[in-house]
Design a protein around this motif. Structure first.
Motif, PDB file in Angstrom:
ATOM      1  N   GLU A   1       0.850  -1.272   0.174  1.00 21.99           N
ATOM      2  CA  GLU A   1      -0.030   0.028   0.064  1.00 21.99           C
ATOM      3  C   GLU A   1       0.823   1.185   0.135  1.00 21.99           C
ATOM      4  O   GLU A   1       1.831   1.408   0.770  1.00 21.99           O
ATOM      5  CB  GLU A   1      -0.980   0.120   1.311  1.00 21.99           C
ATOM      6  CG  GLU A   1      -1.748   1.248   1.236  1.00 21.99           C
ATOM      7  CD  GLU A   1      -2.804   1.340   2.520  1.00 21.99           C
ATOM      8  OE1 GLU A   1      -3.257   2.407   2.723  1.00 21.99           O
ATOM      9  OE2 GLU A   1      -2.871   0.155   3.083  1.00 21.99           O
ATOM     10  N   ILE A   2       0.593   2.256  -1.022  1.00 21.23           N
ATOM     11  CA  ILE A   2       1.528   3.395  -1.155  1.00 21.23           C
ATOM     12  C   ILE A   2       0.976   4.498  -0.323  1.00 21.23           C
ATOM     13  O   ILE A   2      -0.236   5.030  -0.566  1.00 21.23           O
ATOM     14  CB  ILE A   2       1.845   3.439  -2.557  1.00 21.23           C
ATOM     15  CG1 ILE A   2       2.539   2.429  -3.146  1.00 21.23           C
ATOM     16  CG2 ILE A   2       2.697   4.741  -2.852  1.00 21.23           C
ATOM     17  CD1 ILE A   2       2.568   2.177  -4.878  1.00 21.23           C
ATOM     18  N   SER A   3       1.689   5.150   0.495  1.00 25.05           N
ATOM     19  CA  SER A   3       1.163   6.148   1.138  1.00 25.05           C
ATOM     20  C   SER A   3       2.170   7.042   1.483  1.00 25.05           C
ATOM     21  O   SER A   3       3.224   6.675   2.095  1.00 25.05           O
ATOM     22  CB  SER A   3       0.309   5.894   2.312  1.00 25.05           C
ATOM     23  OG  SER A   3      -0.013   6.873   3.358  1.00 25.05           O
ATOM     24  N   GLU A   4       2.104   8.469   1.691  1.00 22.17           N
ATOM     25  CA  GLU A   4       3.044   9.299   2.143  1.00 22.17           C
ATOM     26  C   GLU A   4       3.389   9.027   3.775  1.00 22.17           C
ATOM     27  O   GLU A   4       4.343   9.718   4.381  1.00 22.17           O
ATOM     28  CB  GLU A   4       2.798  10.861   1.849  1.00 22.17           C
ATOM     29  CG  GLU A   4       2.966  11.113   0.417  1.00 22.17           C
ATOM     30  CD  GLU A   4       2.664  12.539  -0.058  1.00 22.17           C
ATOM     31  OE1 GLU A   4       2.130  13.105   0.694  1.00 22.17           O
ATOM     32  OE2 GLU A   4       2.799  12.910  -1.024  1.00 22.17           O
ATOM     33  N   ASP A   5       2.329   8.353   4.275  1.00 25.16           N
ATOM     34  CA  ASP A   5       2.435   8.208   5.835  1.00 25.16           C
ATOM     35  C   ASP A   5       3.440   7.132   6.103  1.00 25.16           C
ATOM     36  O   ASP A   5       3.928   7.159   7.339  1.00 25.16           O
ATOM     37  CB  ASP A   5       1.159   7.778   6.379  1.00 25.16           C
ATOM     38  CG  ASP A   5       0.039   8.786   6.457  1.00 25.16           C
ATOM     39  OD1 ASP A   5       0.401  10.101   6.504  1.00 25.16           O
ATOM     40  OD2 ASP A   5      -1.124   8.583   6.396  1.00 25.16           O
ATOM     41  N   PHE A   6       3.810   6.536   4.973  1.00 28.71           N
ATOM     42  CA  PHE A   6       4.798   5.428   5.085  1.00 28.71           C
ATOM     43  C   PHE A   6       5.773   5.689   4.001  1.00 28.71           C
ATOM     44  O   PHE A   6       5.666   5.034   2.794  1.00 28.71           O
ATOM     45  CB  PHE A   6       4.432   4.021   5.120  1.00 28.71           C
ATOM     46  CG  PHE A   6       5.251   2.906   5.547  1.00 28.71           C
ATOM     47  CD1 PHE A   6       5.764   2.789   6.871  1.00 28.71           C
ATOM     48  CD2 PHE A   6       5.544   2.150   4.503  1.00 28.71           C
ATOM     49  CE1 PHE A   6       6.540   1.855   7.041  1.00 28.71           C
ATOM     50  CE2 PHE A   6       6.662   1.285   4.816  1.00 28.71           C
ATOM     51  CZ  PHE A   6       7.167   1.071   5.987  1.00 28.71           C
ATOM     52  N   PRO A   7       6.779   6.598   4.284  1.00 28.53           N
ATOM     53  CA  PRO A   7       7.521   6.918   2.948  1.00 28.53           C
ATOM     54  C   PRO A   7       8.225   5.933   2.286  1.00 28.53           C
ATOM     55  O   PRO A   7       8.095   5.952   0.917  1.00 28.53           O
ATOM     56  CB  PRO A   7       8.697   7.967   3.532  1.00 28.53           C
ATOM     57  CG  PRO A   7       8.163   8.378   4.764  1.00 28.53           C
ATOM     58  CD  PRO A   7       7.167   7.408   5.334  1.00 28.53           C
ATOM     59  N   ALA A   8       8.696   4.868   2.582  1.00 32.07           N
ATOM     60  CA  ALA A   8       9.277   3.767   1.828  1.00 32.07           C
ATOM     61  C   ALA A   8       8.369   2.982   1.023  1.00 32.07           C
ATOM     62  O   ALA A   8       8.830   2.420   0.122  1.00 32.07           O
ATOM     63  CB  ALA A   8      10.056   2.779   2.823  1.00 32.07           C
ATOM     64  N   SER A   9       7.000   3.274   1.162  1.00 30.92           N
ATOM     65  CA  SER A   9       5.993   2.410   0.342  1.00 30.92           C
ATOM     66  C   SER A   9       6.128   2.843  -0.946  1.00 30.92           C
ATOM     67  O   SER A   9       5.994   2.169  -2.132  1.00 30.92           O
ATOM     68  CB  SER A   9       4.727   2.852   0.821  1.00 30.92           C
ATOM     69  OG  SER A   9       4.459   4.345   0.651  1.00 30.92           O
ATOM     70  N   ILE A  10       6.799   4.185  -1.387  1.00 34.17           N
ATOM     71  CA  ILE A  10       7.064   4.403  -2.597  1.00 34.17           C
ATOM     72  C   ILE A  10       7.763   3.806  -3.548  1.00 34.17           C
ATOM     73  O   ILE A  10       7.924   3.540  -4.766  1.00 34.17           O
ATOM     74  CB  ILE A  10       7.343   6.200  -2.862  1.00 34.17           C
ATOM     75  CG1 ILE A  10       7.402   6.590  -4.140  1.00 34.17           C
ATOM     76  CG2 ILE A  10       8.855   6.358  -2.087  1.00 34.17           C
ATOM     77  CD1 ILE A  10       5.857   6.839  -4.595  1.00 34.17           C
ATOM     78  N   LEU A  11       8.680   2.990  -2.738  1.00 28.17           N
ATOM     79  CA  LEU A  11       9.755   2.034  -3.523  1.00 28.17           C
ATOM     80  C   LEU A  11       8.914   1.057  -4.428  1.00 28.17           C
ATOM     81  O   LEU A  11       9.750   0.540  -5.166  1.00 28.17           O
ATOM     82  CB  LEU A  11      10.651   1.539  -2.462  1.00 28.17           C
ATOM     83  CG  LEU A  11      11.547   2.341  -1.759  1.00 28.17           C
ATOM     84  CD1 LEU A  11      12.395   1.717  -0.784  1.00 28.17           C
ATOM     85  CD2 LEU A  11      12.579   3.190  -2.604  1.00 28.17           C
ATOM     86  N   ASN A  12       7.847   0.649  -4.085  1.00 26.69           N
ATOM     87  CA  ASN A  12       6.975  -0.452  -4.831  1.00 26.69           C
ATOM     88  C   ASN A  12       6.823   0.154  -6.082  1.00 26.69           C
ATOM     89  O   ASN A  12       6.361  -0.704  -7.111  1.00 26.69           O
ATOM     90  CB  ASN A  12       5.755  -0.495  -4.193  1.00 26.69           C
ATOM     91  CG  ASN A  12       5.751  -1.497  -3.037  1.00 26.69           C
ATOM     92  OD1 ASN A  12       6.163  -2.527  -3.066  1.00 26.69           O
ATOM     93  ND2 ASN A  12       5.786  -0.843  -1.634  1.00 26.69           N
ATOM     94  N   LYS A  13       6.893   1.598  -6.605  1.00 24.67           N
ATOM     95  CA  LYS A  13       6.665   2.203  -7.638  1.00 24.67           C
ATOM     96  C   LYS A  13       7.965   2.498  -8.433  1.00 24.67           C
ATOM     97  O   LYS A  13       7.831   2.537  -9.592  1.00 24.67           O
ATOM     98  CB  LYS A  13       5.942   3.416  -7.638  1.00 24.67           C
ATOM     99  CG  LYS A  13       4.501   3.524  -7.083  1.00 24.67           C
ATOM    100  CD  LYS A  13       3.690   4.596  -7.276  1.00 24.67           C
ATOM    101  CE  LYS A  13       3.003   4.599  -8.671  1.00 24.67           C
ATOM    102  NZ  LYS A  13       2.160   5.868  -8.813  1.00 24.67           N
ATOM    103  N   HIS A  14       9.127   1.911  -7.998  1.00 23.06           N
ATOM    104  CA  HIS A  14      10.447   1.981  -8.785  1.00 23.06           C
ATOM    105  C   HIS A  14      10.636   0.864  -9.596  1.00 23.06           C
ATOM    106  O   HIS A  14      10.358  -0.264  -9.277  1.00 23.06           O
ATOM    107  CB  HIS A  14      11.594   2.210  -7.628  1.00 23.06           C
ATOM    108  CG  HIS A  14      12.543   2.884  -8.403  1.00 23.06           C
ATOM    109  ND1 HIS A  14      13.666   1.860  -9.148  1.00 23.06           N
ATOM    110  CD2 HIS A  14      13.400   3.910  -8.347  1.00 23.06           C
ATOM    111  CE1 HIS A  14      14.611   2.739  -9.584  1.00 23.06           C
ATOM    112  NE2 HIS A  14      14.487   3.888  -9.130  1.00 23.06           N
ATOM    113  N   ASP A  15      11.130   1.087 -10.796  1.00 22.78           N
ATOM    114  CA  ASP A  15      11.100   0.034 -11.567  1.00 22.78           C
ATOM    115  C   ASP A  15      12.402  -0.791 -11.400  1.00 22.78           C
ATOM    116  O   ASP A  15      12.355  -2.033 -12.003  1.00 22.78           O
ATOM    117  CB  ASP A  15      11.739   0.649 -12.907  1.00 22.78           C
ATOM    118  CG  ASP A  15      10.562   1.233 -13.641  1.00 22.78           C
ATOM    119  OD1 ASP A  15       9.328   0.904 -13.377  1.00 22.78           O
ATOM    120  OD2 ASP A  15      10.537   2.131 -14.713  1.00 22.78           O
TER     121      ASP A  15
END
Length: 241
Positions: A213-227
């Motif tokens: 689950e991608i949320s700014e409340d959990f910054p590392a979650s954005i790594l799920n969108k990196h190629d």
């Protein structure tokens, strides 16, 4: 996201070293993003050993560190500049002209942040960014709530981060409350990311990362969108997954 499960901290450090040695030797002028903290100490020690054995050279390597405390001079033993010099740079053949660490003692921190972003761009961007993960999901010093669009900036440290880092200081009152940190967008612009995770204190964060689950409340979650993300994680950190 490529997950590499390993036995323990030592094996995590070994696999991370193999990963970076391969990149250093295969890229003409590698640009590495580096992280500080106890998670990366084993990695840096092994890189020094590889250099001593003639398996790698840092002459053609450029580095950018993720962050630095605000208010600490480079000569301060608690600064990340000092940490990197003692744990890696002074033991290898890297040119200090190629080493970049934010200056947390700069008289104009806004200008320092802009100059850091420009330096990364002029170097052609980061080829491999090494990351750890905070118990609250921070990457760099980008705490929960940091916009995913953030660039290098002065950031306020979360109370939990200050408490976690107090072990490196004489008292919690000595821990700086701000840092200069690469932004989340800056990190995500790296061509490849290597995330190293070890220990049961990171188990909850690792479980949350793997939920996806991608949320700014959990910054590392954005790594799920990196190629291109490789996660090297030990059994203790996977205990909650």
């Amino acid at each position: 996201m490529n997950i590499m499960r390993v036995r323990d901290y030592n094996q995590m450090s070994e696999k991370a070293t193999e990963f970076l040695v391969n990149r250093i030797n295969s890229l003409e002028n590698p640009v590495l993003g580096l992280a500080t903290g106890s998670t990366t100490e084993g990695l840096y020690q092994r890189l020094i050993e590889k250099y001593s054995q003639g398996e790698i050279s840092f002459k053609h390597v450029t580095t950018f560190n993720l962050d630095e405390y605000v208010g600490l001079e480079q000569s301060d033993p608690k600064s990340y500049y000092y940490f990197m010099n003692e744990r890696l740079f002074r033991h290898v053949d890297i040119s200090m002209d190629r080493v970049h660490i934010p200056n947390g003692a700069a008289s104009d921190l806004k200008k320092e942040c802009e100059a850091y972003e420009n330096a990364i761009a002029q170097a052609g961007g980061v080829d491999v960014q090494v990351l750890g993960i905070g118990a609250n999901g921070h990457i760099g010093f980008n705490e929960p709530g940091t916009p995913f669009s953030s660039k290098t900036d002065v950031v306020d440290l979360d109370k939990s981060t200050i408490q976690a880092n107090a072990r490196f200081f004489n008292s919690i009152e000595e821990v700086p409350t701000q840092a200069v940190s690469m932004g989340i967008e800056t990190i995500m612009n790296s061509k490849e990311i290597l995330l190293v995770v070890s220990g049961d204190t990171k188990a909850d964060a690792m479980a949350k990362l793997l939920e996806g689950e991608i949320s700014e409340d959990f910054p590392a979650s954005i790594l799920n969108k990196h190629d291109s993300v490789t996660v090297i994680v030990d059994e203790a950190a996977l205990a909650g997954s």
